[in-house]
Design a protein around this motif. Sequence first.
Motif, PDB file in Angstrom:
ATOM      1  N   CYS A   6       0.842  -1.201   0.000  1.00  0.00           N
ATOM      2  CA  CYS A   6       0.000   0.000   0.000  1.00  0.00           C
ATOM      3  C   CYS A   6       0.874   1.248   0.000  1.00  0.00           C
ATOM      4  O   CYS A   6       1.711   1.434   0.890  1.00  0.00           O
ATOM      5  CB  CYS A   6      -0.918  -0.013   1.226  1.00  0.00           C
ATOM      6  N   GLU A  14      -2.758   3.738  -3.337  1.00  0.00           N
ATOM      7  CA  GLU A  14      -2.481   2.869  -4.485  1.00  0.00           C
ATOM      8  C   GLU A  14      -2.004   1.536  -3.928  1.00  0.00           C
ATOM      9  O   GLU A  14      -1.076   1.491  -3.118  1.00  0.00           O
ATOM     10  CB  GLU A  14      -1.413   3.481  -5.375  1.00  0.00           C
ATOM     11  N   ALA A  16      -1.035  -2.752  -4.559  1.00  0.00           N
ATOM     12  CA  ALA A  16      -0.700  -3.889  -5.420  1.00  0.00           C
ATOM     13  C   ALA A  16      -0.828  -5.129  -4.549  1.00  0.00           C
ATOM     14  O   ALA A  16      -0.272  -5.175  -3.452  1.00  0.00           O
ATOM     15  CB  ALA A  16       0.714  -3.751  -5.972  1.00  0.00           C
ATOM     16  N   CYS A  25      -3.220 -11.720  -8.929  1.00  0.00           N
ATOM     17  CA  CYS A  25      -2.591 -10.467  -8.548  1.00  0.00           C
ATOM     18  C   CYS A  25      -3.283  -9.320  -9.271  1.00  0.00           C
ATOM     19  O   CYS A  25      -4.028  -9.534 -10.235  1.00  0.00           O
ATOM     20  CB  CYS A  25      -1.091 -10.461  -8.869  1.00  0.00           C
ATOM     21  N   GLU A  27      -3.724  -4.575  -9.357  1.00  0.00           N
ATOM     22  CA  GLU A  27      -3.445  -3.244  -8.837  1.00  0.00           C
ATOM     23  C   GLU A  27      -4.740  -2.447  -8.843  1.00  0.00           C
ATOM     24  O   GLU A  27      -5.616  -2.678  -9.681  1.00  0.00           O
ATOM     25  CB  GLU A  27      -2.391  -2.536  -9.693  1.00  0.00           C
ATOM     26  N   GLN A  28      -4.817  -1.511  -7.893  1.00  0.00           N
ATOM     27  CA  GLN A  28      -6.061  -0.745  -7.783  1.00  0.00           C
ATOM     28  C   GLN A  28      -5.798   0.529  -6.991  1.00  0.00           C
ATOM     29  O   GLN A  28      -4.903   0.572  -6.136  1.00  0.00           O
ATOM     30  CB  GLN A  28      -7.143  -1.585  -7.097  1.00  0.00           C
ATOM     31  N   GLN A  29      -6.565   1.556  -7.296  1.00  0.00           N
ATOM     32  CA  GLN A  29      -6.516   2.791  -6.531  1.00  0.00           C
ATOM     33  C   GLN A  29      -7.806   2.919  -5.728  1.00  0.00           C
ATOM     34  O   GLN A  29      -8.898   2.835  -6.281  1.00  0.00           O
ATOM     35  CB  GLN A  29      -6.353   3.998  -7.462  1.00  0.00           C
ATOM     36  N   ARG A  94       2.214   3.702  -8.447  1.00  0.00           N
ATOM     37  CA  ARG A  94       2.139   2.282  -8.788  1.00  0.00           C
ATOM     38  C   ARG A  94       3.462   1.578  -8.496  1.00  0.00           C
ATOM     39  O   ARG A  94       3.486   0.472  -7.951  1.00  0.00           O
ATOM     40  CB  ARG A  94       1.774   2.110 -10.261  1.00  0.00           C
ATOM     41  N   ALA A  97       3.856   1.033  -4.752  1.00  0.00           N
ATOM     42  CA  ALA A  97       3.039  -0.073  -4.257  1.00  0.00           C
ATOM     43  C   ALA A  97       3.648  -1.414  -4.643  1.00  0.00           C
ATOM     44  O   ALA A  97       3.694  -2.353  -3.829  1.00  0.00           O
ATOM     45  CB  ALA A  97       1.611   0.048  -4.789  1.00  0.00           C
ATOM     46  N   ARG A  98       4.130  -1.521  -5.888  1.00  0.00           N
ATOM     47  CA  ARG A  98       4.779  -2.765  -6.320  1.00  0.00           C
ATOM     48  C   ARG A  98       6.050  -3.030  -5.520  1.00  0.00           C
ATOM     49  O   ARG A  98       6.347  -4.179  -5.160  1.00  0.00           O
ATOM     50  CB  ARG A  98       5.114  -2.680  -7.810  1.00  0.00           C
TER      51      ARG A  98
END
Length: 354
Positions: A6, A14, A16, A25, A27-29, A94, A97-98
């Motif tokens: 996060c 954001e 992941a 898996c 990703e999202q906001q 992004r 988060a990753r």
Amino acid sequence: MIIIGCDYHPGFQEIAFVDTETGDCGEQQLKHCEGAQEFYRALVAQGKKVRVGMEASGHARWFERLLAELNIELWRGDAAVIRAKRGRKKKTDREDARHILNLLLTGDFPKIWVPSWENRDLRQLLWHRHRMVQARTRVMNQLQAVALNEGLRCKKKLWRTHGREQLEAFRLAPWASRRRKDLLEILDRLNPTIAELTQAIEQEAEKCPQALCLRTHPGVGALTALAFVLIIGEAERFQCGKQVGCYLGLVPLEDSSGDKRRLGHITKQGNTLLRFLLVEAAQVSSRTIPEWRSQYIHLTMRRGRKIAKVAMARKLAMRLFWMMRKGWNYQQVIKFGSHVEQPGNRHGVQSNTE
């Protein structure tokens, strides 16, 4: 198990995530606060264990309470270490988060100690009193300026009955008179509030055995002792007193390479309030303890008063740490502690045959 990296911001986050069982898996906001609440409540409804990793930051109390309510495991990491582990020059929400998710998956996430809710609430008491005292000081300085402009120079006597009568007796212009009146009203409201907060701190310090031990040290009152216990937390997480000095930001910056050693100002990375209280308490200790007084004077002559104050504050922090870790009071420290540089104690160990 679902692991989530996060990247938290005040208005959104954001994320992941990856499911370690199925391999899914994504990703999202998530918008705050409704979007985040719906997402995490839906995860809990699936019956899976969830772990969230994020950088330690402010303005996230509601998010922490939400995860605690849903029994979601929250890991907070050292932001500086997470930043140092990032190898890429490209930086986006992004990517952050990753990066956090990758650290969680590889077991390289720099997890930090987090105080309990009760500890953090008591810290709010200390901060509230500190800010109220600062506000009172600003008001008193303005009233002192008003008195000086009218030829009255009585310093602390201005706050006694006679001094205040003199201050109120001045004939001022309309707006200057309004300013004096408002400042005096604010001062009259702040004094009872600060007294009430001080009494609450005294009561909380009486309930804490560690704070009672620390208060036996000269110069250390209820406020400094309670603040030290709350902010240090578990003394066992530090291996030595030098780590405590580094944790509180009382050690100098260092930029050394090869044969060159460069030392700068102190790092100021720790808690601002505790560092301020230690500097204030160290000055009282230096006036009370003869050995500390001579060391303080010697440092003042060599390096200046400001550096001497910080050095004595670092020494006080290290002593309070060992008192807290061993459960000693001041008399036990004097009897069983280090006696380096004292006559008859060449190796710093005092022989006790009692």
